[in-house]
Design an enzyme around this catalytic site. Structure first.
Site, short mmCIF file in Angstrom:
data_model
loop_
_atom_site.label_atom_id
_atom_site.label_comp_id
_atom_site.label_asym_id
_atom_site.label_seq_id
_atom_site.Cartn_x
_atom_site.Cartn_y
_atom_site.Cartn_z
CB ALA A 213 -0.88 0.00 1.24
CG ASN B 18 5.65 7.79 4.15
OD1 ASN B 18 4.52 8.25 4.34
ND2 ASN B 18 5.98 6.54 4.49
N GLY C 139 0.54 11.10 5.20
CA GLY C 139 -0.70 11.42 5.93
C GLY C 139 -1.97 11.09 5.15
CG PHE C 140 -4.02 7.86 5.64
CD1 PHE C 140 -2.94 7.02 5.43
CD2 PHE C 140 -4.89 7.56 6.68
CE1 PHE C 140 -2.71 5.92 6.24
CE2 PHE C 140 -4.68 6.45 7.51
CZ PHE C 140 -3.60 5.65 7.28
CB SER D 158 -0.42 5.13 8.89
OG SER D 158 0.23 6.37 8.63
CG ASN E 160 3.20 9.33 8.51
OD1 ASN E 160 4.05 9.74 9.29
ND2 ASN E 160 3.48 8.48 7.52
CB THR E 161 -3.40 8.98 10.62
OG1 THR E 161 -3.34 9.13 9.21
CG2 THR E 161 -4.80 9.35 11.10
CE LYS F 49 1.39 -1.93 5.73
NZ LYS F 49 1.55 -1.30 4.43
CG ASN G 206 2.47 1.01 7.95
OD1 ASN G 206 3.23 1.73 7.29
ND2 ASN G 206 1.15 1.12 7.88
CB THR G 207 6.97 3.05 7.87
OG1 THR G 207 5.84 3.77 8.40
CG2 THR G 207 6.83 2.98 6.37
C1 LIG Z 1 5.88 6.88 0.58
C2 LIG Z 1 5.20 5.76 1.30
C3 LIG Z 1 3.82 5.81 1.48
C4 LIG Z 1 3.17 4.77 2.16
N1 LIG Z 1 1.82 4.83 2.31
C5 LIG Z 1 1.19 3.81 2.94
C6 LIG Z 1 -0.22 3.83 3.07
O1 LIG Z 1 -0.90 4.73 2.62
N2 LIG Z 1 -0.80 2.78 3.73
C7 LIG Z 1 -0.08 1.74 4.24
O2 LIG Z 1 -0.67 0.82 4.81
N3 LIG Z 1 1.25 1.69 4.10
C8 LIG Z 1 1.90 2.69 3.47
N4 LIG Z 1 3.25 2.65 3.34
C9 LIG Z 1 4.00 1.51 3.94
C10 LIG Z 1 4.31 0.42 2.94
O3 LIG Z 1 3.14 -0.17 2.44
C11 LIG Z 1 5.18 -0.68 3.60
O4 LIG Z 1 4.43 -1.29 4.63
C12 LIG Z 1 6.46 -0.13 4.21
O5 LIG Z 1 7.03 0.86 3.38
C13 LIG Z 1 7.50 -1.22 4.43
O6 LIG Z 1 7.83 -1.84 3.21
P1 LIG Z 1 9.16 -1.45 2.38
O7 LIG Z 1 10.31 -1.49 3.33
O8 LIG Z 1 9.22 -2.47 1.27
O9 LIG Z 1 8.94 -0.09 1.87
C14 LIG Z 1 3.93 3.67 2.67
C15 LIG Z 1 5.31 3.62 2.46
C16 LIG Z 1 5.96 4.65 1.79
C17 LIG Z 1 7.44 4.57 1.59
#
Ligand SMILES: Cc1cc2nc3c(=O)[nH]c(=O)nc-3n(C[C@H](O)[C@H](O)[C@H](O)COP(=O)(O)O)c2cc1C
Length: 345
Positions: free
Chosen positions: A66, A115, A118-119, A180, A182-183, A222, A251-252
């Site tokens: 996502a 990042n 913020g949705f 997330s 960021n919310t 998630k 997630n992050t």
């Molecule tokens: C720029 C950016 C925007 C993201 N936006 C969302 C989001 O809207 N919803 C969500 O569940 N995860 C979001 N993620 C998290 C990713 O889906 C993923 O869980 C996270 O980046 C870890 O995977 P990666 O190390 O392969 O990036 C975002 C990640 C990045 C880098």
């Protein structure tokens, strides 16, 4: 062909401000797909075995995480690159602009991203329309849903229910984003009592929707990589009690321990990419144990190579997702992971 040109394209894209590069790349991918160039450049995806998860058949185990296709308007283009499933979103009931810019930062020395988007998203109705107009993708489409920033946590469940209902006719699965960073306040919904209440309401609504429509749509949650063992055990039990279909981990992270010396480490937001890998694998392992392998796990976080993918599978993941690895390594990483297969990284 596309794989060989990506290092050059990346050089050019990394000269642009990160969010501009992101928007430009998505537009270019869609245009290339529409006029047939993407198909010619990408070629046929490597043969890989179908895999069953959440009661669904996936053409392969690797998906797009996502946040990359937040609007769901690039599904066909990402599908061409070989992904077996695409999770769009996070999408909220109402459209929202997200946080002020700059809100996206690349950390190339660490193969990482911070990042705090913020949705930013066009709202659930447009998300549904976008998915309906995807025509060529043969894989699975998940809807990652969230709450609007101005919805207080005590009404968050209403936002999730609204998104669930709206996405129901077109989603292959629904992913509830509780993680997330960021919310404001979102992660508090991972608290055991809050999660149990949310799941109870969502499962009741799913039962009603199944009765009305004759179809069922699996539900995933998630989670954050910043949960401790006690929190994972408590959540695992709640997920079992409420018959959750899958856990998306992770997630992050808000932790900066692995990038202390990096000047951008002070930027608020979620860290993804290489520094997240081990932490997210540990969380996958901990959830796998907590649920005794009874709930499948979608492993995501720091997959930058086939061996990272293999580590997630060994920790208990059934499906995998990429975000940052795709930004740093491009479509070649999809092929490398798919051709390595689960036993031969
Ligand atoms: C720029 C950016 C925007 C993201 N936006 C969302 C989001 O809207 N919803 C969500 O569940 N995860 C979001 N993620 C998290 C990713 O889906 C993923 O869980 C996270 O980046 C870890 O995977 P990666 O190390 O392969 O990036 C975002 C990640 C990045 C880098």
């Amino acid at each position: 062909m596309l794989e060989r040109t990506y290092p050059l394209a990346r050089k050019a894209l990394f000269r642009l401000e990160a969010e501009r590069a992101h928007n430009w790349s998505l537009r270019a991918l869609r245009a290339a797909d529409r006029c047939g160039i993407l198909q010619a450049l990408a070629g046929e995806p490597p043969q890989s075995e179908e895999i069953r998860c959440m009661g669904l058949t996936f053409p392969n185990r690797l998906g797009l995480a996502a946040g990359l296709d937040k609007e769901g308007n690039s599904i066909d283009a990402f599908g061409r690159l070989g992904f077996g499933f695409i999770e769009i979103g996070t999408i909220t009931p109402k459209p929202q602009g997200g946080n002020p810019t700059p809100r996206l930062f690349r950390l190339p020395e660490h193969e990482a991203i911070i990042n705090r988007m913020g949705f930013n998203n066009p709202g659930i109705e447009e998300g549904v329309r976008n998915v309906e107009s995807s025509t060529t993708f043969k894989g699975r489409v998940g809807f990652n849903i969230g709450k609007n920033k101005d919805t207080p946590n005590e009404h968050a469940v209403d936002d999730y229910l609204l998104c669930l209902k709206s996405a129901w006719p077109v989603a292959d699965y629904i992913a509830v984003n509780l993680s997330s960073p960021n919310t404001p306040g979102l992660r508090a919904l991972q608290d055991a009592t809050a999660a149990a209440h949310l799941l109870e309401r969502l499962q009741a609504e799913r039962a009603d929707l199944s009765d009305q429509t004759g179809r069922t749509v699996p539900l995933a949650i998630k989670v954050a990589p910043d949960l401790d063992d006690e929190e994972i055990c408590a959540l695992g039990q709640i997920f079992l009690d409420h018959s959750l279909d899958a856990i998306i981990a992770t997630n992050t992270t808000i932790d900066r321990a692995d990038i202390k010396a990096e000047p951008l480490a002070k930027e608020a937001g979620g860290l993804s990419g290489a520094p997240l890998g081990k932490r997210s694998t540990k969380v996958i392992e901990a959830f796998h144990q907590a649920v005794g392998g009874k709930i499948p796990i979608i492993g995501v976080g720091g997959i930058m190579s086939p061996s990272d993918a293999q580590a997630k599978i060994e920790a208990g993941a059934t499906l995998l997702q990429l975000y940052s690895g795709f930004i740093y390594h491009g479509p070649r990483l999809i092929r490398k992971i798919l051709s390595a297969g689960p036993e031969n990284p």
